[in-house]
Design a protein around this motif. Structure first.
Motif, PDB file in Angstrom:
ATOM      1  N   ILE A   1      24.934 -56.831  43.106  1.00  0.00           N
ATOM      2  CA  ILE A   1      25.501 -56.192  43.865  1.00  0.00           C
ATOM      3  C   ILE A   1      26.722 -57.557  44.323  1.00  0.00           C
ATOM      4  O   ILE A   1      26.443 -58.411  44.366  1.00  0.00           O
ATOM      5  CB  ILE A   1      24.476 -56.125  45.062  1.00  0.00           C
ATOM      6  CG1 ILE A   1      23.837 -55.063  45.240  1.00  0.00           C
ATOM      7  CG2 ILE A   1      25.767 -55.675  46.494  1.00  0.00           C
ATOM      8  CD1 ILE A   1      22.299 -54.223  46.056  1.00  0.00           C
ATOM      9  N   LYS A   2      27.806 -57.103  44.474  1.00  0.00           N
ATOM     10  CA  LYS A   2      28.793 -58.095  44.635  1.00  0.00           C
ATOM     11  C   LYS A   2      29.110 -58.016  46.259  1.00  0.00           C
ATOM     12  O   LYS A   2      29.428 -56.912  46.849  1.00  0.00           O
ATOM     13  CB  LYS A   2      30.284 -57.327  43.894  1.00  0.00           C
ATOM     14  CG  LYS A   2      31.312 -58.082  43.917  1.00  0.00           C
ATOM     15  CD  LYS A   2      33.211 -57.106  43.221  1.00  0.00           C
ATOM     16  CE  LYS A   2      33.785 -57.152  43.572  1.00  0.00           C
ATOM     17  NZ  LYS A   2      35.377 -57.437  43.123  1.00  0.00           N
ATOM     18  N   THR A   3      30.279 -58.683  47.339  1.00  0.00           N
ATOM     19  CA  THR A   3      30.831 -58.654  48.304  1.00  0.00           C
ATOM     20  C   THR A   3      31.813 -60.097  48.208  1.00  0.00           C
ATOM     21  O   THR A   3      31.316 -61.284  47.587  1.00  0.00           O
ATOM     22  CB  THR A   3      28.906 -59.115  48.888  1.00  0.00           C
ATOM     23  OG1 THR A   3      29.576 -58.363  50.516  1.00  0.00           O
ATOM     24  CG2 THR A   3      28.654 -60.552  49.047  1.00  0.00           C
TER      25      THR A   3
ATOM     26  N   TYR B   1      34.544 -65.789  47.318  1.00  0.00           N
ATOM     27  CA  TYR B   1      36.485 -65.349  48.325  1.00  0.00           C
ATOM     28  C   TYR B   1      37.317 -64.226  47.122  1.00  0.00           C
ATOM     29  O   TYR B   1      36.902 -64.661  45.791  1.00  0.00           O
ATOM     30  CB  TYR B   1      36.810 -66.307  48.234  1.00  0.00           C
ATOM     31  CG  TYR B   1      37.454 -66.051  49.207  1.00  0.00           C
ATOM     32  CD1 TYR B   1      37.814 -66.163  50.457  1.00  0.00           C
ATOM     33  CD2 TYR B   1      39.516 -66.201  48.721  1.00  0.00           C
ATOM     34  CE1 TYR B   1      38.818 -65.768  51.231  1.00  0.00           C
ATOM     35  CE2 TYR B   1      39.833 -65.895  49.915  1.00  0.00           C
ATOM     36  CZ  TYR B   1      40.490 -65.690  50.731  1.00  0.00           C
ATOM     37  OH  TYR B   1      41.673 -65.641  51.788  1.00  0.00           O
ATOM     38  N   PRO B   2      37.769 -63.069  47.179  1.00  0.00           N
ATOM     39  CA  PRO B   2      38.411 -62.717  46.113  1.00  0.00           C
ATOM     40  C   PRO B   2      39.298 -63.844  45.502  1.00  0.00           C
ATOM     41  O   PRO B   2      39.757 -64.654  45.574  1.00  0.00           O
ATOM     42  CB  PRO B   2      39.336 -61.968  46.994  1.00  0.00           C
ATOM     43  CG  PRO B   2      38.789 -61.820  48.356  1.00  0.00           C
ATOM     44  CD  PRO B   2      37.830 -63.037  48.670  1.00  0.00           C
ATOM     45  N   LYS B   3      39.216 -63.236  43.920  1.00  0.00           N
ATOM     46  CA  LYS B   3      39.649 -64.134  42.899  1.00  0.00           C
ATOM     47  C   LYS B   3      39.020 -65.277  42.495  1.00  0.00           C
ATOM     48  O   LYS B   3      39.900 -65.946  41.860  1.00  0.00           O
ATOM     49  CB  LYS B   3      41.562 -64.169  43.348  1.00  0.00           C
ATOM     50  CG  LYS B   3      41.911 -63.085  43.939  1.00  0.00           C
ATOM     51  CD  LYS B   3      41.335 -61.739  43.209  1.00  0.00           C
ATOM     52  CE  LYS B   3      41.479 -61.529  42.028  1.00  0.00           C
ATOM     53  NZ  LYS B   3      41.322 -59.799  41.075  1.00  0.00           N
ATOM     54  N   ALA B   4      37.916 -65.433  42.553  1.00  0.00           N
ATOM     55  CA  ALA B   4      37.359 -67.218  42.391  1.00  0.00           C
ATOM     56  C   ALA B   4      36.491 -66.761  40.812  1.00  0.00           C
ATOM     57  O   ALA B   4      35.430 -67.982  40.886  1.00  0.00           O
ATOM     58  CB  ALA B   4      36.554 -67.222  43.500  1.00  0.00           C
ATOM     59  N   GLY B   5      36.732 -65.413  40.357  1.00  0.00           N
ATOM     60  CA  GLY B   5      35.349 -65.322  39.031  1.00  0.00           C
ATOM     61  C   GLY B   5      34.427 -64.166  39.386  1.00  0.00           C
ATOM     62  O   GLY B   5      33.779 -64.686  38.906  1.00  0.00           O
ATOM     63  N   THR B   6      34.500 -63.311  40.448  1.00  0.00           N
ATOM     64  CA  THR B   6      33.306 -62.718  40.071  1.00  0.00           C
ATOM     65  C   THR B   6      33.763 -61.637  39.614  1.00  0.00           C
ATOM     66  O   THR B   6      32.053 -60.742  39.278  1.00  0.00           O
ATOM     67  CB  THR B   6      33.994 -61.684  41.808  1.00  0.00           C
ATOM     68  OG1 THR B   6      35.067 -62.274  42.577  1.00  0.00           O
ATOM     69  CG2 THR B   6      32.494 -61.010  42.252  1.00  0.00           C
TER      70      THR B   6
ATOM     71  N   ARG C   1      43.958 -62.579  34.677  1.00  0.00           N
ATOM     72  CA  ARG C   1      46.076 -62.782  34.601  1.00  0.00           C
ATOM     73  C   ARG C   1      45.767 -64.015  33.110  1.00  0.00           C
ATOM     74  O   ARG C   1      46.394 -63.813  31.882  1.00  0.00           O
ATOM     75  CB  ARG C   1      46.701 -62.956  35.355  1.00  0.00           C
ATOM     76  CG  ARG C   1      47.873 -62.892  35.952  1.00  0.00           C
ATOM     77  CD  ARG C   1      47.882 -63.624  37.478  1.00  0.00           C
ATOM     78  NE  ARG C   1      47.687 -63.818  37.521  1.00  0.00           N
ATOM     79  CZ  ARG C   1      47.989 -65.740  37.902  1.00  0.00           C
ATOM     80  NH1 ARG C   1      49.184 -65.969  37.188  1.00  0.00           N
ATOM     81  NH2 ARG C   1      46.986 -66.892  37.897  1.00  0.00           N
ATOM     82  N   LYS C   2      45.569 -65.161  33.807  1.00  0.00           N
ATOM     83  CA  LYS C   2      45.389 -66.036  32.683  1.00  0.00           C
ATOM     84  C   LYS C   2      43.927 -66.898  32.718  1.00  0.00           C
ATOM     85  O   LYS C   2      43.974 -67.208  31.387  1.00  0.00           O
ATOM     86  CB  LYS C   2      46.425 -67.573  33.775  1.00  0.00           C
ATOM     87  CG  LYS C   2      47.581 -67.032  33.314  1.00  0.00           C
ATOM     88  CD  LYS C   2      48.600 -67.818  33.537  1.00  0.00           C
ATOM     89  CE  LYS C   2      50.620 -67.638  33.279  1.00  0.00           C
ATOM     90  NZ  LYS C   2      50.775 -68.653  34.377  1.00  0.00           N
ATOM     91  N   GLY C   3      43.067 -67.168  33.444  1.00  0.00           N
ATOM     92  CA  GLY C   3      41.323 -67.275  33.787  1.00  0.00           C
ATOM     93  C   GLY C   3      42.107 -68.674  33.214  1.00  0.00           C
ATOM     94  O   GLY C   3      41.310 -69.091  32.247  1.00  0.00           O
TER      95      GLY C   3
HETATM   96  S1  PPS Z   1      38.243 -60.000  42.271  1.00  0.00           S
HETATM   97  O1  PPS Z   1      39.379 -58.989  42.192  1.00  0.00           O
HETATM   98  O2  PPS Z   1      37.849 -60.602  43.210  1.00  0.00           O
HETATM   99  O3  PPS Z   1      36.701 -59.203  41.724  1.00  0.00           O
HETATM  100  O4  PPS Z   1      38.580 -60.905  40.971  1.00  0.00           O
HETATM  101  P1  PPS Z   1      37.559 -61.973  40.293  1.00  0.00           P
HETATM  102  O5  PPS Z   1      37.076 -61.577  39.607  1.00  0.00           O
HETATM  103  O6  PPS Z   1      36.863 -62.747  41.424  1.00  0.00           O
HETATM  104  O7  PPS Z   1      38.781 -63.091  40.095  1.00  0.00           O
HETATM  105  C1  PPS Z   1      40.092 -62.775  39.027  1.00  0.00           C
HETATM  106  C2  PPS Z   1      40.275 -64.173  38.112  1.00  0.00           C
HETATM  107  O8  PPS Z   1      39.446 -64.348  37.326  1.00  0.00           O
HETATM  108  C3  PPS Z   1      39.669 -64.804  36.040  1.00  0.00           C
HETATM  109  N1  PPS Z   1      38.743 -64.071  35.426  1.00  0.00           N
HETATM  110  C4  PPS Z   1      38.298 -64.821  34.013  1.00  0.00           C
HETATM  111  N2  PPS Z   1      38.238 -66.650  33.956  1.00  0.00           N
HETATM  112  C5  PPS Z   1      38.553 -67.243  32.610  1.00  0.00           C
HETATM  113  N3  PPS Z   1      37.328 -66.808  32.058  1.00  0.00           N
HETATM  114  C6  PPS Z   1      36.801 -65.410  32.373  1.00  0.00           C
HETATM  115  N4  PPS Z   1      35.903 -64.904  31.522  1.00  0.00           N
HETATM  116  C7  PPS Z   1      37.396 -64.342  33.065  1.00  0.00           C
HETATM  117  N5  PPS Z   1      37.598 -63.157  33.984  1.00  0.00           N
HETATM  118  C8  PPS Z   1      38.471 -63.067  35.080  1.00  0.00           C
HETATM  119  C9  PPS Z   1      40.359 -63.664  36.396  1.00  0.00           C
HETATM  120  O9  PPS Z   1      41.603 -63.709  35.151  1.00  0.00           O
HETATM  121  C10 PPS Z   1      41.587 -63.906  37.812  1.00  0.00           C
HETATM  122  O10 PPS Z   1      42.283 -65.278  37.303  1.00  0.00           O
HETATM  123  P2  PPS Z   1      43.754 -65.244  36.833  1.00  0.00           P
HETATM  124  O11 PPS Z   1      43.490 -66.364  37.635  1.00  0.00           O
HETATM  125  O12 PPS Z   1      44.384 -64.166  38.566  1.00  0.00           O
HETATM  126  O13 PPS Z   1      43.667 -64.847  36.147  1.00  0.00           O
END
Ligand code: PPS
Length: 299
Positions: A110-112, A49-54, A261-263
């Protein structure tokens, strides 16, 4: 046109219903080619799902397979060209399908973001490996909100409370988070080639998760190499790396919010009011009552 002019000239897309899922044109205009995509048996599909760690897991996989190809690949190609976004059709870039078709690597990564029911059937027919990453709903909603604020290619999130309601209603692009995470979880019960990961586990112990990934993929990557990859994919390192931090994408306004952003796990506590949290928990209980899937919202 400079960057600022471009950002102010872009008009944000509107949502529409597509196969029962809330979508925007850049993910549906190439639909026939997406559905007919010919997967190969060694393809690895990174589904989220978008923003889950892709991006994080994409870069880990990229380094596990291809760091031996030398530094040139890592320093000259942004991650979205090395790991094509299958359903994507963005101005000025080849489509995700074209990029995937032209990938010279084996395996192809491949990403989806497609929900499980919309994944092109050739991935299942070819018994491809699927790496799925899920993130707890609260942090996922927060991250998605900030992403939509900064990405002019996404619908306007308006404000946090409007956007949270949209998330709960399943009206964000790629549809309901609830169905997405549960859909792949259920698929895993009958399709053994899915490795289901959690963002929270990755934050807690990235090295352990890289090791689990290697077992799933049948890689015998030496521990020193795994440790190097764990370090190289740390949030701070990826945030500074132009090839992984999305700073090369013109429609993203980093003055509003950075992509990296924060991770963190638990940033939702800085966004949810007490009332929003209570309402969300109640709604969540209902939506997730039929699944064994469990998430951690803090570490
Ligand atoms: S997307 O646009 O759907 O492809 O975004 P996606 O990469 O899935 O998610 C982005 C969020 O993942 C965090 N992120 C990380 N967190 C910790 N460690 C690492 N290395 C890392 N890489 C990406 C990124 O900061 C976004 O989360 P938030 O909470 O917004 O910081």
């Amino acid at each position: 046109m400079d960057g600022a002019d471009l950002l102010s000239s872009v008009s944000r897309p509107e949502y529409f219903d597509f196969e029962g899922i809330s979508m925007i044109p850049c993910f549906t205009l190439n639909w026939a080619n997406v559905q007919n995509f010919q997967a190969r048996p060694d393809d690895i599909l990174i589904a989220t799902y978008p923003k889950a760690g892709t991006t994080w897991v994409s870069y880990i996989l990229e380094l596990l397979y291809f760091s031996k190809m030398g530094p040139e690949r890592q320093t000259s190609l942004p991650i979205y060209l090395r790991v094509p976004f299958l359903e994507g059709l963005f101005p000025g870039l080849p489509t995700g399908v074209e990029l995937a078709d032209k990938l010279p690597t084996s395996p192809r990564l491949i990403k989806t973001h497609l929900p499980v029911q919309l994944v092109p059937k050739s991935f299942w027919e070819q018994n491809c490996r699927v790496v799925y990453v899920a993130r707890n709903a609260k942090d996922n909603a927060v991250s998605y909100f900030h992403f939509d604020r900064m990405n002019m290619g996404q619908p306007d999130p308006v404000d946090w409370s409007t956007d949270l309601q949209k998330f709960m209603d399943g009206r964000k692009v790629f549809g309901p988070w609830y169905d997405h995470v549960c859909g792949y979880w259920e698929k895993k019960q009958t399709y053994s080639n899915i490795h289901y990961m959690f963002f929270e586990d990755m934050v807690e112990d990235t090295g352990r998760e890289v090791e689990h990934l290697c077992s799933f993929l049948g890689l015998s990557t030496p521990i020193e190499e795994r440790e190097r990859i764990t370090k190289g994919t740390h949030f701070n390192t990826m945030k500074l790396n132009k090839m992984t931090n999305y700073s090369t994408v013109p429609v993203m306004d980093f003055k509003v919010s950075p992509f990296m952003r924060k991770g963190k796990v638990g940033d939702w506590k800085n966004h949810f009011t007490v009332a929003q949290n209570e309402q969300f928990d109640e709604h969540y209980k209902q939506k997730m009552k039929n699944t064994t899937l469990q998430f951690r919202t803090e570490l």
